[in-house]
Write a protein that holds these residues in place. Structure first.
Motif, PDB file in Angstrom:
ATOM      1  N   ASP A 140       2.931   1.917  -0.204  1.00 31.63           N
ATOM      2  CA  ASP A 140       4.263   1.599   0.331  1.00 31.63           C
ATOM      3  C   ASP A 140       5.355   1.974  -0.678  1.00 31.63           C
ATOM      4  O   ASP A 140       6.362   2.584  -0.325  1.00 31.63           O
ATOM      5  CB  ASP A 140       4.382   0.097   0.631  1.00 31.63           C
ATOM      6  CG  ASP A 140       3.467  -0.318   1.783  1.00 31.63           C
ATOM      7  OD1 ASP A 140       2.963   0.596   2.489  1.00 31.63           O
ATOM      8  OD2 ASP A 140       3.260  -1.529   1.960  1.00 31.63           O
ATOM      9  N   ILE A 141       5.145   1.573  -1.939  1.00 31.99           N
ATOM     10  CA  ILE A 141       6.176   1.824  -2.957  1.00 31.99           C
ATOM     11  C   ILE A 141       6.287   3.321  -3.242  1.00 31.99           C
ATOM     12  O   ILE A 141       7.380   3.872  -3.328  1.00 31.99           O
ATOM     13  CB  ILE A 141       5.876   1.018  -4.244  1.00 31.99           C
ATOM     14  CG1 ILE A 141       6.038  -0.486  -3.958  1.00 31.99           C
ATOM     15  CG2 ILE A 141       6.798   1.439  -5.387  1.00 31.99           C
ATOM     16  CD1 ILE A 141       5.598  -1.397  -5.095  1.00 31.99           C
ATOM     17  N   ASP A 154      15.932  11.999  -0.235  1.00 36.54           N
ATOM     18  CA  ASP A 154      17.277  11.743   0.256  1.00 36.54           C
ATOM     19  C   ASP A 154      18.322  12.278  -0.733  1.00 36.54           C
ATOM     20  O   ASP A 154      19.314  12.882  -0.339  1.00 36.54           O
ATOM     21  CB  ASP A 154      17.437  10.233   0.487  1.00 36.54           C
ATOM     22  CG  ASP A 154      18.770   9.915   1.102  1.00 36.54           C
ATOM     23  OD1 ASP A 154      19.090  10.519   2.150  1.00 36.54           O
ATOM     24  OD2 ASP A 154      19.519   9.105   0.516  1.00 36.54           O
ATOM     25  N   ASP A 192       8.112   5.099  -0.534  1.00 39.33           N
ATOM     26  CA  ASP A 192       9.543   4.779  -0.587  1.00 39.33           C
ATOM     27  C   ASP A 192      10.251   5.522  -1.716  1.00 39.33           C
ATOM     28  O   ASP A 192      11.391   5.953  -1.561  1.00 39.33           O
ATOM     29  CB  ASP A 192       9.761   3.265  -0.752  1.00 39.33           C
ATOM     30  CG  ASP A 192       9.757   2.552   0.596  1.00 39.33           C
ATOM     31  OD1 ASP A 192       9.595   3.241   1.630  1.00 39.33           O
ATOM     32  OD2 ASP A 192       9.926   1.314   0.616  1.00 39.33           O
ATOM     33  N   GLU A 239      10.644   9.082  -0.568  1.00 41.27           N
ATOM     34  CA  GLU A 239      11.701   9.207   0.432  1.00 41.27           C
ATOM     35  C   GLU A 239      13.091   9.076  -0.206  1.00 41.27           C
ATOM     36  O   GLU A 239      14.017   9.794   0.160  1.00 41.27           O
ATOM     37  CB  GLU A 239      11.504   8.175   1.559  1.00 41.27           C
ATOM     38  CG  GLU A 239      12.261   8.489   2.840  1.00 41.27           C
ATOM     39  CD  GLU A 239      12.159   9.964   3.298  1.00 41.27           C
ATOM     40  OE1 GLU A 239      11.035  10.505   3.365  1.00 41.27           O
ATOM     41  OE2 GLU A 239      13.205  10.578   3.560  1.00 41.27           O
ATOM     42  N   ALA A 240      13.212   8.164  -1.196  1.00 42.76           N
ATOM     43  CA  ALA A 240      14.506   7.995  -1.880  1.00 42.76           C
ATOM     44  C   ALA A 240      14.877   9.273  -2.636  1.00 42.76           C
ATOM     45  O   ALA A 240      16.035   9.706  -2.613  1.00 42.76           O
ATOM     46  CB  ALA A 240      14.448   6.804  -2.844  1.00 42.76           C
TER      47      ALA A 240
END
Ligand code: DHB
Ligand code: FE
Length: 253
Positions: A7-8, A18, A11, A14-15
């Protein structure tokens, strides 16, 4: 089944994606960033780089779960087995003329009850911005020590005044901060504390000197401290009064 690592990691990915999209990062920039990371790895500075940017965030998260005084970043220069000290930390002969300070205050529990026999490890840099036991073969007994609180929870110990400190900046981390980011590699002057007391959670903290130019511009994002000590002198000695409130350890079972 939940997988926190997955999960981390997703994320984080994805960060970063972005950011790449928002700044329309080019292939050349991507490759340059990549090469700089490889260089940082080659210089053994990955821990330094990660600490500079992220240690303070982990401390911030930890502080949400802590009662009493807040924690600050530990930094890389704590040394085990510092000497027990009573009145003063050991001062190098060459620093004897440097301005002095007295560190004093009280250690209490959440209800203000004194914590006697708490051991406070203190450490700070030399006037030329080095840590003993780490840099330049400075013997580790200087500017470090364990102070024990008295029956009323009080402590007092003298030393010389720390000055703003520059993190190791000769390698790729310094190059990133100074050359590529056109920022700097300075931290505000500070004193480190690590407090151990029976039945209490350890507290790792720092005190800063009010008015220091780097408090709001700390290359390690230290985020300041609740211990922002005003400029008070006794004669020509700067008084660093810092009172710590400790969080009791959760009862076992
Ligand atoms: C660093 C050094 C420190 O003295 C400190 O308090 C925090 C970080 C460092 O070199 O990263
Ligand atoms: Fe430090």
């Amino acid at each position: 089944m939940s997988n926190r690592t997955k999960d981390i990691t997703l994320d984080i990915v994805e960060a970063v994606r972005d950011v790449l999209r928002r700044h329309e990062v080019t292939f050349d920039e991507y490759r340059a960033g990549f090469q700089h990371l490889a260089k940082t790895q080659g210089a053994g500075e990955i821990p330094l780089l990660i600490d500079v940017f992220f240690n303070s965030t982990i401390v911030e998260i930890e502080n949400e779960k802590r009662r009493g005084s807040h924690a600050c970043i530990q930094g890389p220069y704590f040394v085990q087995n510092a000497p027990n000290v009573a009145e003063t930390l050991a001062i190098r002969d060459q620093d004897a003329g440097h301005p002095k300070m007295v560190m004093r205050g009280k250690v209490t529990g959440l209800n203000g009850q004194p914590v006697a026999g708490a051991v406070i490890d203190v450490w700070h840099a030399t006037p030329d911005g080095k840590y003993s036991g780490i840099h330049d073969n400075i013997p580790p007994q200087y500017y470090r020590g364990k102070i024990t609180t008295a029956a009323d929870g009080s402590y007092e110990c003298r030393s010389i005044l720390p000055v703003p400190y520059q993190i190791p900046n000769a390698g790729p981390t310094g190059e990133l901060l100074e050359t590529y980011m056109q920022w700097h590699s300075w931290r505000p002057a500070h004193i480190h504390y690590w407090i151990h007391a029976d039945g209490m959670r350890d507290l790792i903290s720092q005190a800063y000197f009010e008015g220091d130019q780097y408090i709001d511009d700390d290359c390690c994002n230290g985020g300041g401290s609740e211990f922002m000590v005003p400029e008070v002198y006794e004669g020509d000695v700067r008084v660093m009064e810092v009172n710590f409130t400790l969080d009791p350890r959760a009862e076992a079972g």
